[in-house]
Design an enzyme around this catalytic site. Sequence first.
Site, PDB file in Angstrom:
ATOM      1  NE  ARG A  23      22.757  52.409  64.220  1.00 35.44           N
ATOM      2  CZ  ARG A  23      23.076  53.131  63.143  1.00 35.44           C
ATOM      3  NH1 ARG A  23      22.768  54.445  63.676  1.00 35.44           N
ATOM      4  NH2 ARG A  23      23.822  53.034  62.332  1.00 35.44           N
ATOM      5  CG  HIS A  27      27.070  51.390  66.432  1.00 39.85           C
ATOM      6  ND1 HIS A  27      27.600  51.470  65.088  1.00 39.85           N
ATOM      7  CD2 HIS A  27      26.137  50.789  66.211  1.00 39.85           C
ATOM      8  CE1 HIS A  27      26.963  51.220  64.243  1.00 39.85           C
ATOM      9  NE2 HIS A  27      25.819  50.504  64.706  1.00 39.85           N
ATOM     10  CG  ASN A  52      30.350  54.348  64.799  1.00 37.40           C
ATOM     11  OD1 ASN A  52      29.449  53.301  64.468  1.00 37.40           O
ATOM     12  ND2 ASN A  52      31.565  54.281  65.256  1.00 37.40           N
ATOM     13  CG  HIS A 150      17.088  46.109  64.175  1.00 40.56           C
ATOM     14  ND1 HIS A 150      17.673  45.106  63.375  1.00 40.56           N
ATOM     15  CD2 HIS A 150      17.977  46.827  64.712  1.00 40.56           C
ATOM     16  CE1 HIS A 150      18.930  45.427  62.920  1.00 40.56           C
ATOM     17  NE2 HIS A 150      19.149  46.599  63.630  1.00 40.56           N
TER      18      HIS A 150
END
Length: 285
Positions: A23, A27, A52, A150
């Site tokens: 993840r 980002h 974040n 995911h």
Amino acid sequence: MLVTDAVRSASTFDQTVPAKLLRLLFHDCMVEGCDGSVLVEGNGTERADPANASLGGFQVVESAKALVEVFCPSTVSCADVLVLAARDAVRLGGGPNVRVLMGRKDGRVSSEANVRANIVDTTFDLDQMTKIFSSKALNLDDLVALSGAHTIGRSHCSAFSDRFAQDSKGKLTPTDPLLDKKYGNDLLSQCPRNADPSITVDNDPETGLVFDNVYYQNLVMGKGLFHSDSVLFGDTRTRNKVLRFAESEESFFEGWERSFLRLTSIGVKTGNQGEIRRLCREING
């Protein structure tokens, strides 16, 4: 090998580390390109944006970078360390071993103002996600394959609260037509009204610690945790790709490898465009 050892060691003590690293990479790459800008600490940085706030894995990257600096000082960027760490996180979770390119420089800019317009929200529909992905030269195939991230990880109840509504008696019920009702009620049993904000649930209710294609099988059964997951099967533009990945883990892994390479090539800085940071949490002085 040094980065792999750091990721493996951290994952032994915390099983959520692989998902956090993956993840963190998303980002980073989706905002200013894969330049390690999300790793920088301080007011006004990407890391400071509330979007974040739930990111993790920073210390793993910092530890891996410290090891690399011992043997290869001022040679490997934090951006490259993060890419390697995310690649290793997938492999250690049972996923494919992607041969990634190296040579990225670390960015000298990290701005909170750049975050929101470039991050996919869990409430997004396919058009909204496609717009962001297209701006990064990523297509629908990339969107479906990379959403497979995911298959591992956990999320806070607030990340999917939009899929439920409260009736006049204060009872929450599933309202998203793309959400299987039984699965929705299972989620509510874990995330009741006024639940502790720290509570998290598995993104993949079946094999939450394994990087596999069960995520796509869940989508077919209406068990996508986020609305942004469920629309991949609910929309005819991406449904067949979801079905193909649900039926064949080999197809998913092949798609993941292609799209992961495209993701980690976004906005790469080379030469004088960037630097090699000594510490990932701060730009060189």
